[in-house]
Design a protein around this motif. Sequence first.
Motif, mmCIF file in Angstrom:
data_model
loop_
_atom_site.group_PDB
_atom_site.id
_atom_site.type_symbol
_atom_site.label_atom_id
_atom_site.label_comp_id
_atom_site.label_asym_id
_atom_site.label_seq_id
_atom_site.Cartn_x
_atom_site.Cartn_y
_atom_site.Cartn_z
ATOM 1 N N LEU A 193 0.867 -1.176 0.000
ATOM 2 C CA LEU A 193 0.000 0.000 0.000
ATOM 3 C C LEU A 193 0.902 1.224 0.000
ATOM 4 N N CYS A 194 0.623 2.196 -0.873
ATOM 5 C CA CYS A 194 1.518 3.348 -1.020
ATOM 6 C C CYS A 194 0.706 4.647 -0.930
ATOM 7 N N GLY A 196 2.317 7.673 -1.882
ATOM 8 C CA GLY A 196 3.140 8.643 -2.594
ATOM 9 C C GLY A 196 4.537 8.703 -1.996
ATOM 10 N N GLU A 197 4.584 8.584 -0.666
ATOM 11 C CA GLU A 197 5.880 8.680 0.007
ATOM 12 C C GLU A 197 6.182 7.423 0.834
ATOM 13 N N HIS A 198 5.205 6.996 1.628
ATOM 14 C CA HIS A 198 5.417 5.848 2.508
ATOM 15 C C HIS A 198 4.823 4.592 1.895
ATOM 16 N N ALA A 199 5.337 3.452 2.380
ATOM 17 C CA ALA A 199 4.855 2.179 1.846
ATOM 18 C C ALA A 199 4.585 1.226 2.992
ATOM 19 N N LEU A 200 3.462 0.540 2.925
ATOM 20 C CA LEU A 200 3.093 -0.441 3.936
ATOM 21 C C LEU A 200 2.923 -1.791 3.246
ATOM 22 N N ALA A 302 -7.166 2.061 6.258
ATOM 23 C CA ALA A 302 -5.888 1.917 5.543
ATOM 24 C C ALA A 302 -5.979 2.591 4.177
ATOM 25 N N LEU A 303 -7.098 2.410 3.490
ATOM 26 C CA LEU A 303 -7.263 3.055 2.178
ATOM 27 C C LEU A 303 -7.274 4.577 2.343
ATOM 28 N N LEU A 304 -7.939 5.052 3.401
ATOM 29 C CA LEU A 304 -7.986 6.503 3.644
ATOM 30 C C LEU A 304 -6.601 7.034 3.977
ATOM 31 N N ALA A 305 -5.820 6.280 4.764
ATOM 32 C CA ALA A 305 -4.467 6.725 5.124
ATOM 33 C C ALA A 305 -3.590 6.820 3.881
ATOM 34 N N ALA A 306 -3.811 5.888 2.921
ATOM 35 C CA ALA A 306 -3.047 5.950 1.667
ATOM 36 C C ALA A 306 -3.439 7.197 0.877
ATOM 37 N N CYS A 307 -4.719 7.518 0.855
ATOM 38 C CA CYS A 307 -5.172 8.726 0.140
ATOM 39 C C CYS A 307 -4.634 9.981 0.808
ATOM 40 N N ASP A 308 -4.519 9.958 2.145
ATOM 41 C CA ASP A 308 -4.161 11.167 2.893
ATOM 42 C C ASP A 308 -2.655 11.308 3.106
ATOM 43 N N GLY A 309 -1.857 10.353 2.653
ATOM 44 C CA GLY A 309 -0.400 10.475 2.797
ATOM 45 C C GLY A 309 0.100 10.222 4.204
#
Length: 424
Positions: A193-194, A196-200, A302-309
């Motif tokens: 899961l990305c 833009g900057e971080h990856a999980l 988790a999807l929201l955290a990916a959208c929010d960076g």
Amino acid sequence: MNILLLGSGGREHALAWKIAASPIVEKFWCAPGNAGIAREAACIPLDASDHAAVIDFCRRESVDLVVVGPEAPLAAGLIDDLDAVGITAFGPSRAAAALEASKSFTKALCREHGIPTAAYEAFSDAGAAKAYVRVQGAPIVVKADGLAAGKGVTVATTVEEAEAAVDAIFRDEGAAVVIEEMLTGEEASFFVLCDGEHALPLATAQDHKRAFDGDTGPNTGGMGAYSPAPVMTEAMCQRVMDEIVMPTLAAMRARGTPFKGVLFAGLMITADGPKLIEYNVRFGDPEAQVLMMRLMSDLVPALLAACDGVLNTFDLRWFPDPALTVVMATRGYPGDYPKGSRIEGLREAAAVKGVEIFHAGTKADGEAILANGGRVLNVTASAPTIAEAQRRAYAAIDLIRWPEGFYRRDIGWRAVKRERDAHV
Ligand code: AMP
Ligand code: GLY
């Protein structure tokens, strides 16, 4: 929170099943969905290629998050258009989706940044491509790029076969080809899961691409999968993050096209370490089915955290039990197949311990479920061992009455063998 999911496959049913279970979800729609998804979400006839219609729907229904399942709307820039009007959407921009849409883009990026992948050259001319094939010799891999991408991949064992594959690709005007070294080893899929900057890192999986038992027959979208992939040890996952995923994300950011969404790395674990075969910019199908079975945490935050960076502040919990899914397809797939045959016994099959049935190409006709596609059902099971997950999946399949369907009887064989060898 109101959510709109786009897609109609087994992947989307598995995502819908997790999303519908989230306590923070109020209204949930899927377009177009299928007969199984209809149990989780309100299915609506919205065309994902009509971006204005998607935006209208989101505004009218106060949609807080759009989740895109398949690659086509991503490559068509749906996320860009939703972003432009302030609608939160999970998935990469059109520019970042080039990691899947253009093989030559990804190969050039790997070369520039020293990301391990098969050695290659790209050509826009059949003569030069064939000359290169003759110099390199066989085995060699020929891949259509750009406009001719539908023609896929040929792993050629002779120079003649490779030249024929090149000729087939260049029958289309404006075609381009990538020719690469054949890698040997075990294949695995790695999902991250990305934001833009971080990856999980999510989890690993292995799929079975060939239609028939013993990994024979034509290539398909995937006839089954299991997770985790035993070849992906913790140390191997760390190498893939360090050598492949993080350099890719840094390169995409440096280009001004940061990658957000799910990055799906198709890997070959070679004697020299992990090498990238290809990227996809979405969940795999049927890999998502086993990933969602194993995910303990709520998917939506988790999807929201990916959208929010803000993925760096985030963690996910997984069930330790492995999961395995067997695809049931209509006889004839991946070639031509009829639609409309009747499937019975689904209720009994779904009652088998540890089993979930995710629908792909299905359609409801009153109470009846009809086959409406090539890949039709994903019989998915989790259990404390992969052998038991396999046993449960096939016990459920044995209760399904559908003479027009077929499936592989050996999904997970490699992992089952490895598990058995480890215990003797
Ligand atoms: P792709 O459409 O790129 O996923 O390729 C389809 C399949 O072809 C992969 O899953 C591999 O099994 C095989 N393949 C692709 N590229 C290579 C390669 N360089 N060496 C060996 N096998 C490959
Ligand atoms: N199962 C492989 C894919 O989703 O592309």
